[in-house]
Design an enzyme around this catalytic site. Structure first.
Site, PDB file in Angstrom:
ATOM      1  N   PHE A  34      -5.982  -6.593  -1.170  1.00 37.31           N
ATOM      2  CA  PHE A  34      -7.149  -6.391  -0.295  1.00 37.31           C
ATOM      3  C   PHE A  34      -7.390  -7.563   0.651  1.00 37.31           C
ATOM      4  O   PHE A  34      -8.446  -7.638   1.276  1.00 37.31           O
ATOM      5  CB  PHE A  34      -8.407  -6.129  -1.141  1.00 37.31           C
ATOM      6  N   THR A  72       0.874  -1.179   0.000  1.00 37.58           N
ATOM      7  CA  THR A  72       0.000   0.000   0.000  1.00 37.58           C
ATOM      8  C   THR A  72       0.909   1.226   0.000  1.00 37.58           C
ATOM      9  O   THR A  72       1.679   1.433   0.934  1.00 37.58           O
ATOM     10  CB  THR A  72      -0.880  -0.019   1.266  1.00 37.58           C
ATOM     11  N   LYS A  97      -6.963   1.857  -2.806  1.00 37.05           N
ATOM     12  CA  LYS A  97      -6.628   1.059  -1.615  1.00 37.05           C
ATOM     13  C   LYS A  97      -6.826   1.892  -0.348  1.00 37.05           C
ATOM     14  O   LYS A  97      -7.424   1.440   0.635  1.00 37.05           O
ATOM     15  CB  LYS A  97      -5.184   0.558  -1.739  1.00 37.05           C
ATOM     16  N   ASN A 130      -9.725   1.386   2.804  1.00 37.07           N
ATOM     17  CA  ASN A 130      -9.385   1.275   4.221  1.00 37.07           C
ATOM     18  C   ASN A 130      -9.943   2.449   5.031  1.00 37.07           C
ATOM     19  O   ASN A 130     -10.366   2.275   6.180  1.00 37.07           O
ATOM     20  CB  ASN A 130      -7.869   1.154   4.412  1.00 37.07           C
ATOM     21  N   CYS A 137      -2.883  -2.213   9.147  1.00 34.85           N
ATOM     22  CA  CYS A 137      -3.304  -1.435   7.975  1.00 34.85           C
ATOM     23  C   CYS A 137      -4.141  -0.204   8.303  1.00 34.85           C
ATOM     24  O   CYS A 137      -3.756   0.918   7.959  1.00 34.85           O
ATOM     25  CB  CYS A 137      -4.052  -2.338   7.005  1.00 34.85           C
TER      26      CYS A 137
HETATM   27  N1  LIG Z   1      -1.011  -7.357   6.259  1.00 32.87           N
HETATM   28  C1  LIG Z   1      -2.124  -7.135   5.588  1.00 32.87           C
HETATM   29  O1  LIG Z   1      -3.208  -7.608   5.952  1.00 32.87           O
HETATM   30  C2  LIG Z   1      -2.115  -6.307   4.342  1.00 32.87           C
HETATM   31  C3  LIG Z   1      -3.231  -6.307   3.506  1.00 32.87           C
HETATM   32  C4  LIG Z   1      -3.193  -5.516   2.359  1.00 32.87           C
HETATM   33  C5  LIG Z   1      -2.090  -4.741   2.062  1.00 32.87           C
HETATM   34  N2  LIG Z   1      -1.028  -4.755   2.910  1.00 32.87           N
HETATM   35  C6  LIG Z   1       0.141  -3.951   2.561  1.00 32.87           C
HETATM   36  O2  LIG Z   1       1.119  -4.823   2.013  1.00 32.87           O
HETATM   37  C7  LIG Z   1       2.434  -4.390   2.392  1.00 32.87           C
HETATM   38  C8  LIG Z   1       3.146  -5.517   3.115  1.00 32.87           C
HETATM   39  O3  LIG Z   1       2.449  -5.794   4.310  1.00 32.87           O
HETATM   40  P1  LIG Z   1       2.795  -7.068   5.212  1.00 32.87           P
HETATM   41  O4  LIG Z   1       1.810  -7.074   6.316  1.00 32.87           O
HETATM   42  O5  LIG Z   1       2.922  -8.247   4.350  1.00 32.87           O
HETATM   43  O6  LIG Z   1       4.237  -6.641   5.762  1.00 32.87           O
HETATM   44  P2  LIG Z   1       5.259  -7.542   6.564  1.00 32.87           P
HETATM   45  O7  LIG Z   1       6.025  -6.611   7.390  1.00 32.87           O
HETATM   46  O8  LIG Z   1       4.539  -8.689   7.185  1.00 32.87           O
HETATM   47  O9  LIG Z   1       6.198  -8.162   5.423  1.00 32.87           O
HETATM   48  C9  LIG Z   1       7.132  -7.431   4.683  1.00 32.87           C
HETATM   49  C10 LIG Z   1       8.333  -8.327   4.445  1.00 32.87           C
HETATM   50  O10 LIG Z   1       9.178  -7.731   3.470  1.00 32.87           O
HETATM   51  C11 LIG Z   1      10.520  -8.004   3.834  1.00 32.87           C
HETATM   52  N3  LIG Z   1      11.381  -7.056   3.105  1.00 32.87           N
HETATM   53  C12 LIG Z   1      11.448  -5.714   3.231  1.00 32.87           C
HETATM   54  N4  LIG Z   1      12.335  -5.203   2.352  1.00 32.87           N
HETATM   55  C13 LIG Z   1      12.826  -6.242   1.650  1.00 32.87           C
HETATM   56  C14 LIG Z   1      13.778  -6.343   0.606  1.00 32.87           C
HETATM   57  N5  LIG Z   1      14.393  -5.267   0.096  1.00 32.87           N
HETATM   58  N6  LIG Z   1      14.069  -7.557   0.128  1.00 32.87           N
HETATM   59  C15 LIG Z   1      13.464  -8.681   0.642  1.00 32.87           C
HETATM   60  N7  LIG Z   1      12.557  -8.626   1.625  1.00 32.87           N
HETATM   61  C16 LIG Z   1      12.234  -7.423   2.111  1.00 32.87           C
HETATM   62  C17 LIG Z   1      10.522  -7.844   5.337  1.00 32.87           C
HETATM   63  O11 LIG Z   1      11.643  -8.451   5.946  1.00 32.87           O
HETATM   64  C18 LIG Z   1       9.187  -8.525   5.694  1.00 32.87           C
HETATM   65  O12 LIG Z   1       9.362  -9.896   5.954  1.00 32.87           O
HETATM   66  C19 LIG Z   1       2.239  -3.137   3.224  1.00 32.87           C
HETATM   67  O13 LIG Z   1       2.330  -2.019   2.382  1.00 32.87           O
HETATM   68  C20 LIG Z   1       0.830  -3.267   3.739  1.00 32.87           C
HETATM   69  O14 LIG Z   1       0.226  -2.026   4.024  1.00 32.87           O
HETATM   70  C21 LIG Z   1      -1.000  -5.522   4.033  1.00 32.87           C
END
Ligand SMILES: NC(=O)c1ccc[n+]([C@@H]2O[C@H](COP(=O)([O-])OP(=O)(O)OC[C@H]3O[C@@H](n4cnc5c(N)ncnc54)[C@H](O)[C@@H]3O)[C@@H](O)[C@H]2O)c1
Length: 453
Positions: free
Chosen positions: A150, A121, A203, A207, A259
């Site tokens: 989503f 996001t 997005k 939210n 989020c």
């Molecule tokens: N968690 C949710 O329910 C959800 C739902 C929709 C959208 N999002 C969005 O998706 C994105 C990710 O969310 P998340 O909850 O999965 O985050 P998260 O923190 O669980 O996972 C992110 C991962 O990326 C890794 N990472 C970061 N930089 C990296 C790089 N350069 N190379 C390799 N790995 C790298 C981190 O170590 C981590 O494991 C965010 O922008 C969030 O807002 C999350």
């Protein structure tokens, strides 16, 4: 098709496993050595129903692999997804440092043309920043797409495998065709193709709408408490209006999670930076913070009333630390903030959570007594705080609570999981969100007529 996914978190790992399950060859890049090692050992570092078996099956058949090495991961990949975190920055904006760094790493590693898809996001206009960052490090043609995610934590696998909608923010027809083909096995109910800026904003809009509903119903719940009305009846009426619907109208101690809090704040800031005050986004955040504080004040005030010596020395059991049921995610959980506050007031905390205990212990340490049995947590306690709507808590009978808690103890139900009427004649107090308090008879008398006490 071969796909690379950068980031093995809630979004990246689920996307990687689901694309692999659908027949795509997927390489997932993770920079956190601990997380990567667990994945390589066949362990899943987060809880999502169905994810373990999906990952195991696709690792075994070679359609999914994990690495820390970006260069080897992007070789032969025509589509690269960025699924890294965009946490809340110091000023409330979305911190895109990791996202842009990941884009730069991908760009530098490319050996041919690619489609670079942002699942994270990210604020409106991030696609242009990503394009600029990538252009600076590669001569290959890269089409940048915004494809916001989503999925809901706790339902992530089923949401990904059967999406309500897929948003493709892209004006390049070939890239749109490639994305459509990737998602085709999941038969999305709708695919929305649009320009990247609209996709990025969609997005945040979704939210913000969800958060605003929660904030609004909680504000109405507070008014119910003051006016002696019952929010359950109000929700029944409001939710039965087909123009409004009943989803996201559940009163609670406030929204949390990874989020909604950060995205609402980021949206407000996006507006400010564009010269617009987004009144509702800012107010949603303020209302939620005020509501969380109000619940904490009610808990503190009741505990102080109940315990002559004040809060210090009280024992409070906490059921549920995750920001919602079905997940072990504690990010921005209002219960964690509440526990930290009570600890600062020298309250003894005993906590239970069916899934998040390990994560909670890592975050809060030994200052909390961790219980693997919810009844162990409440034995002899002065109060119980219900923080997460785990169905198992609702199934525990009220007489069992009365048998375990100290006589005169209070149940603070931050999820309206239990029925107030069932607390009559139990000797327990019961406070919930937007419904009349039920206090033990002696406490009621004190409230009604302090002169008689
Ligand atoms: N968690 C949710 O329910 C959800 C739902 C929709 C959208 N999002 C969005 O998706 C994105 C990710 O969310 P998340 O909850 O999965 O985050 P998260 O923190 O669980 O996972 C992110 C991962 O990326 C890794 N990472 C970061 N930089 C990296 C790089 N350069 N190379 C390799 N790995 C790298 C981190 O170590 C981590 O494991 C965010 O922008 C969030 O807002 C999350």
């Amino acid at each position: 098709m071969t796909v690379t996914i950068v980031g093995a978190g809630y979004v990246g790992l689920v996307a990687a496993a689901c694309f692999a399950e659908a027949g795509t060859r997927v390489c997932c890049v993770e920079r956190d050595p601990g997380r990567l090692q667990r994945l390589l050992d066949g362990e899943i570092p987060l809880h999502e129903p169905g994810l373990q078996s999906l990952v195991a099956r696709n690792l075994a058949r070679g359609s999914l692999r994990f690495t820390a090495d970006m260069a080897s991961a992007v070789i032969g990949a025509s589509v690269v997804f960025l699924a890294v975190g965009t946490p809340c920055g110091a000023d409330g904006s979305a911190d895109t440092t990791d996202l842009l760094a990941a884009a730069r790493q991908v760009g530098a590693a490319l050996t041919g043309p690619a489609i670079l898809v942002t699942k994270s996001t990210a604020p409106v206009g991030t696609h242009r920043l990503i394009a600029a960052v990538v252009e600076a490090v590669t001569d290959h043609r890269v089409v940048v797409v915004s494809n916001p995610e989503f999925l809901r934590e706790g339902h992530a696998v089923s949401d990904f495998l059967r999406p309500e909608r897929v948003v493709i923010g892209c004006t390049d027809p070939q890239a749109v065709r490639a994305l459509r083909a990737l998602y085709a096995p999941f038969s999305p109910r709708a695919i929305h193709v649009m320009d990247p800026a609209s996709a990025e904003l969609a997005k945040y809009a979704a939210n913000a709408m969800l958060a605003a509903r929660v904030a609004m119903i909680n504000e109405l719940a507070a008014l119910c408490e003051v006016q002696g009305a019952d929010i359950s009846s109000v929700v029944e009426v409001v939710g039965s209006d087909s123009r409004i619907g009943s989803a996201f109208l559940q009163p609670s101690a406030g929204y949390g999670g990874s989020c909604l809090p950060k995205d609402v704040l980021a949206l407000a800031l996006m507006g400010r930076r564009a010269g617009l005050r987004l009144h509702l986004a800012a107010a949603t955040h303020e209302a939620n913070e005020a509501h969380r504080q109000r619940w904490l004040q009610r808990i503190r005030a009741r505990l102080a009333d109940q315990h002559e010596a004040g809060l210090a020395g009280c024992t409070v059991a906490v059921w549920g630390l995750a920001f919602k049921d079905g997940t072990d995610d504690l990010r921005h959980s209002s219960v964690v903030a509440l526990v930290e506050d009570l600890l600062a007031h020298e309250v003894t905390i005993r906590a239970h959570d069916p899934l998040a205990l390990e994560v909670a212990r890592a975050e809060l340490g030994d200052q909390v007594s961790w219980c693997t049995d919810p009844l162990q947590a409440i034995r002899g306690a002065d109060a119980l705080v219900i923080g997460t709507e785990w169905p198992g808590y609702a199934a525990i009978q009220i007489p069992v609570l009365a048998d375990h808690l100290r006589p005169g103890a209070t149940v603070f139900d931050g999820r309206n999981l239990l029925c107030p009427d069932q607390f009559a004649d139990t000797g327990l107090g019961y406070l919930s969100i937007g419904r009349p308090d039920r206090l033990p008879a002696s406490a009621e008398r004190e409230r009604v007529c302090p002169a008689c006490s």
